[in-house]
Motif scaffolding. Structure first.
Motif, PDB file in Angstrom:
ATOM      1  N   LEU A 137       5.374  22.920   4.960  1.00 32.38           N
ATOM      2  CA  LEU A 137       5.116  23.300   3.580  1.00 32.38           C
ATOM      3  C   LEU A 137       4.391  24.643   3.575  1.00 32.38           C
ATOM      4  O   LEU A 137       3.263  24.761   4.051  1.00 32.38           O
ATOM      5  CB  LEU A 137       4.257  22.240   2.885  1.00 32.38           C
ATOM      6  N   ASP A 138       5.064  25.655   3.044  1.00 31.30           N
ATOM      7  CA  ASP A 138       4.513  27.007   3.003  1.00 31.30           C
ATOM      8  C   ASP A 138       3.987  27.276   1.597  1.00 31.30           C
ATOM      9  O   ASP A 138       4.768  27.360   0.649  1.00 31.30           O
ATOM     10  CB  ASP A 138       5.586  28.022   3.382  1.00 31.30           C
ATOM     11  N   VAL A 139       2.679  27.392   1.469  1.00 34.33           N
ATOM     12  CA  VAL A 139       2.057  27.612   0.167  1.00 34.33           C
ATOM     13  C   VAL A 139       1.691  29.090   0.036  1.00 34.33           C
ATOM     14  O   VAL A 139       0.938  29.630   0.857  1.00 34.33           O
ATOM     15  CB  VAL A 139       0.789  26.743   0.000  1.00 34.33           C
ATOM     16  N   GLN A 140       2.213  29.736  -0.976  1.00 36.08           N
ATOM     17  CA  GLN A 140       1.918  31.145  -1.204  1.00 36.08           C
ATOM     18  C   GLN A 140       0.797  31.278  -2.232  1.00 36.08           C
ATOM     19  O   GLN A 140       0.694  30.479  -3.167  1.00 36.08           O
ATOM     20  CB  GLN A 140       3.172  31.883  -1.678  1.00 36.08           C
ATOM     21  N   PHE A 141      -0.025  32.320  -2.050  1.00 33.80           N
ATOM     22  CA  PHE A 141      -1.162  32.486  -2.955  1.00 33.80           C
ATOM     23  C   PHE A 141      -1.613  33.941  -2.952  1.00 33.80           C
ATOM     24  O   PHE A 141      -1.386  34.685  -1.987  1.00 33.80           O
ATOM     25  CB  PHE A 141      -2.328  31.574  -2.549  1.00 33.80           C
ATOM     26  N   ALA A 142      -2.247  34.343  -4.034  1.00 33.79           N
ATOM     27  CA  ALA A 142      -2.804  35.690  -4.150  1.00 33.79           C
ATOM     28  C   ALA A 142      -4.031  35.814  -3.258  1.00 33.79           C
ATOM     29  O   ALA A 142      -4.630  34.805  -2.843  1.00 33.79           O
ATOM     30  CB  ALA A 142      -3.162  35.979  -5.608  1.00 33.79           C
ATOM     31  N   PRO A 143      -4.459  37.031  -2.936  1.00 31.65           N
ATOM     32  CA  PRO A 143      -5.575  37.222  -1.998  1.00 31.65           C
ATOM     33  C   PRO A 143      -6.904  36.603  -2.470  1.00 31.65           C
ATOM     34  O   PRO A 143      -7.222  36.604  -3.656  1.00 31.65           O
ATOM     35  CB  PRO A 143      -5.698  38.748  -1.909  1.00 31.65           C
ATOM     36  N   VAL A 144      -7.637  36.087  -1.496  1.00 36.62           N
ATOM     37  CA  VAL A 144      -9.024  35.640  -1.673  1.00 36.62           C
ATOM     38  C   VAL A 144      -9.805  36.121  -0.454  1.00 36.62           C
ATOM     39  O   VAL A 144      -9.221  36.444   0.580  1.00 36.62           O
ATOM     40  CB  VAL A 144      -9.126  34.096  -1.787  1.00 36.62           C
ATOM     41  N   CYS A 145     -11.125  36.192  -0.571  1.00 36.17           N
ATOM     42  CA  CYS A 145     -11.937  36.590   0.579  1.00 36.17           C
ATOM     43  C   CYS A 145     -11.700  35.620   1.726  1.00 36.17           C
ATOM     44  O   CYS A 145     -11.672  34.399   1.528  1.00 36.17           O
ATOM     45  CB  CYS A 145     -13.413  36.626   0.202  1.00 36.17           C
ATOM     46  N   ALA A 146     -11.537  36.150   2.923  1.00 35.87           N
ATOM     47  CA  ALA A 146     -11.093  35.329   4.054  1.00 35.87           C
ATOM     48  C   ALA A 146     -12.130  34.317   4.496  1.00 35.87           C
ATOM     49  O   ALA A 146     -11.808  33.196   4.856  1.00 35.87           O
ATOM     50  CB  ALA A 146     -10.691  36.220   5.219  1.00 35.87           C
ATOM     51  N   ALA A 185       4.512  12.964  -2.910  1.00 36.93           N
ATOM     52  CA  ALA A 185       4.352  13.978  -3.961  1.00 36.93           C
ATOM     53  C   ALA A 185       2.921  14.498  -3.928  1.00 36.93           C
ATOM     54  O   ALA A 185       1.966  13.707  -3.878  1.00 36.93           O
ATOM     55  CB  ALA A 185       4.678  13.392  -5.332  1.00 36.93           C
ATOM     56  N   LEU A 186       2.782  15.815  -3.929  1.00 37.52           N
ATOM     57  CA  LEU A 186       1.475  16.461  -3.970  1.00 37.52           C
ATOM     58  C   LEU A 186       1.344  17.182  -5.313  1.00 37.52           C
ATOM     59  O   LEU A 186       2.162  18.052  -5.639  1.00 37.52           O
ATOM     60  CB  LEU A 186       1.325  17.469  -2.823  1.00 37.52           C
ATOM     61  N   GLN A 187       0.350  16.830  -6.075  1.00 39.70           N
ATOM     62  CA  GLN A 187       0.119  17.442  -7.373  1.00 39.70           C
ATOM     63  C   GLN A 187      -1.002  18.474  -7.266  1.00 39.70           C
ATOM     64  O   GLN A 187      -1.968  18.282  -6.532  1.00 39.70           O
ATOM     65  CB  GLN A 187      -0.253  16.380  -8.412  1.00 39.70           C
ATOM     66  N   GLY A 188      -0.859  19.558  -8.025  1.00 41.27           N
ATOM     67  CA  GLY A 188      -1.882  20.600  -7.979  1.00 41.27           C
ATOM     68  C   GLY A 188      -2.014  21.204  -6.594  1.00 41.27           C
ATOM     69  O   GLY A 188      -3.119  21.290  -6.047  1.00 41.27           O
ATOM     70  N   VAL A 189      -0.907  21.638  -6.030  1.00 39.12           N
ATOM     71  CA  VAL A 189      -0.900  22.130  -4.649  1.00 39.12           C
ATOM     72  C   VAL A 189      -1.814  23.344  -4.505  1.00 39.12           C
ATOM     73  O   VAL A 189      -1.807  24.263  -5.333  1.00 39.12           O
ATOM     74  CB  VAL A 189       0.536  22.498  -4.218  1.00 39.12           C
ATOM     75  N   ARG A 190      -2.621  23.351  -3.449  1.00 36.87           N
ATOM     76  CA  ARG A 190      -3.524  24.450  -3.126  1.00 36.87           C
ATOM     77  C   ARG A 190      -3.168  24.981  -1.742  1.00 36.87           C
ATOM     78  O   ARG A 190      -2.392  24.370  -0.997  1.00 36.87           O
ATOM     79  CB  ARG A 190      -4.983  23.971  -3.147  1.00 36.87           C
ATOM     80  N   ARG A 191      -3.786  26.117  -1.387  1.00 37.92           N
ATOM     81  CA  ARG A 191      -3.415  26.748  -0.122  1.00 37.92           C
ATOM     82  C   ARG A 191      -3.770  25.889   1.089  1.00 37.92           C
ATOM     83  O   ARG A 191      -3.131  25.991   2.132  1.00 37.92           O
ATOM     84  CB  ARG A 191      -4.066  28.124   0.007  1.00 37.92           C
ATOM     85  N   TYR A 192      -4.782  25.004   0.952  1.00 40.41           N
ATOM     86  CA  TYR A 192      -5.129  24.147   2.091  1.00 40.41           C
ATOM     87  C   TYR A 192      -4.107  23.038   2.323  1.00 40.41           C
ATOM     88  O   TYR A 192      -4.182  22.317   3.326  1.00 40.41           O
ATOM     89  CB  TYR A 192      -6.535  23.554   1.916  1.00 40.41           C
ATOM     90  N   HIS A 193      -3.135  22.887   1.415  1.00 42.62           N
ATOM     91  CA  HIS A 193      -2.067  21.912   1.639  1.00 42.62           C
ATOM     92  C   HIS A 193      -1.002  22.444   2.597  1.00 42.62           C
ATOM     93  O   HIS A 193      -0.115  21.695   3.009  1.00 42.62           O
ATOM     94  CB  HIS A 193      -1.394  21.547   0.309  1.00 42.62           C
ATOM     95  N   ARG A 194      -1.077  23.722   2.921  1.00 42.19           N
ATOM     96  CA  ARG A 194      -0.068  24.302   3.816  1.00 42.19           C
ATOM     97  C   ARG A 194      -0.130  23.640   5.185  1.00 42.19           C
ATOM     98  O   ARG A 194      -1.211  23.391   5.723  1.00 42.19           O
ATOM     99  CB  ARG A 194      -0.298  25.809   3.946  1.00 42.19           C
TER     100      ARG A 194
END
Length: 209
Positions: free
Chosen positions: A51-60, A21-30
């Motif tokens: 595991l495909d984590v979707q997220f709104a845009p951030v500076c690359a 179980a991963l809690q507080g999933v972030r984009r680096y968990h992809r």
């Protein structure tokens, strides 16, 4: 690379006998996940699960703030690239100097298929030096913190600093750009700054000379 996950509730990683179980999933968990079991006969590893984590845009690429030295009348091509999943569907730009904030019309920049927007900017007067802010959005929402691109006179040394500012109990980050030419602080672009803050950063510049 490959990394073994250890049981760490403080970091939101819960490893059970037959579960993860991963809690507080972030984009680096992809990424790809598999499990390995062992007995006296040896080890066995499962198939990978992506595991495909979707997220709104951030500076690359950090830092999200860059400076471009440009002479008056010379065009400069400025690129804004974001990371997002799914890809960005829209970009918007605005320009800020010490006098005003102006929205950049849509037709003055291009958008490519790889989460990038490109604008060609030509400073003509001293008021054309300032800060370009680039925002992107996808189906999940709009970028919360813009990519910050400072346009400064060519041949000047600049320092970009971020100051925590409190207004009505809301703390925000204020980008302050101070440039010096011939050892003199000659150009200051700011969103919000006190005289004491300017003096603090002029002292910072003195140490850079």
């Amino acid at each position: 690379g490959r990394r073994v996950l250890e049981h760490s509730p403080n970091e939101g990683v819960i490893v059970g006998d037959r579960s993860l179980a991963l809690q507080g999933v972030r984009r680096y968990h992809r990424g790809r996940y598999s499990c390995t079991a062992s007995n006296i006969e040896g080890d066995g590893t499962s198939r990978y699960l992506y595991l495909d984590v979707q997220f709104a845009p951030v500076c690359a690429t950090p830092p999200a703030s860059s400076s471009f030295g440009v002479a008056r009348g010379d065009p400069v091509e400025i690129t804004c690239t974001v990371a997002s999943n799914p890809r960005a569907t829209r970009f918007s730009w605005s320009f800020n100097n010490s006098a005003d904030t102006v929205h950049v019309p849509d037709g003055t920049y291009t958008v490519t298929a790889n989460n990038t927007s490109i604008i060609t900017y030509t400073p003509v007067t001293v008021l054309d030096y300032g800060t370009l802010l680039c925002y992107a959005q996808n189906v999940l929402g709009a970028q919360r913190v813009p990519c910050v691109l400072h346009i400064v006179p060519a041949g000047q040394s600049c320092v970009v600093l971020c100051v925590a500012h409190c207004a009505s109990c809301c703390v925000c980050c204020v980008h302050i750009l101070i440039c010096i030419s011939n050892s003199v602080a000659s150009h200051v672009t700011e969103n919000m700054v006190s005289a004491g803050t300017v003096n603090t950063f002029k002292n910072r510049l003195d140490k850079l000379q």
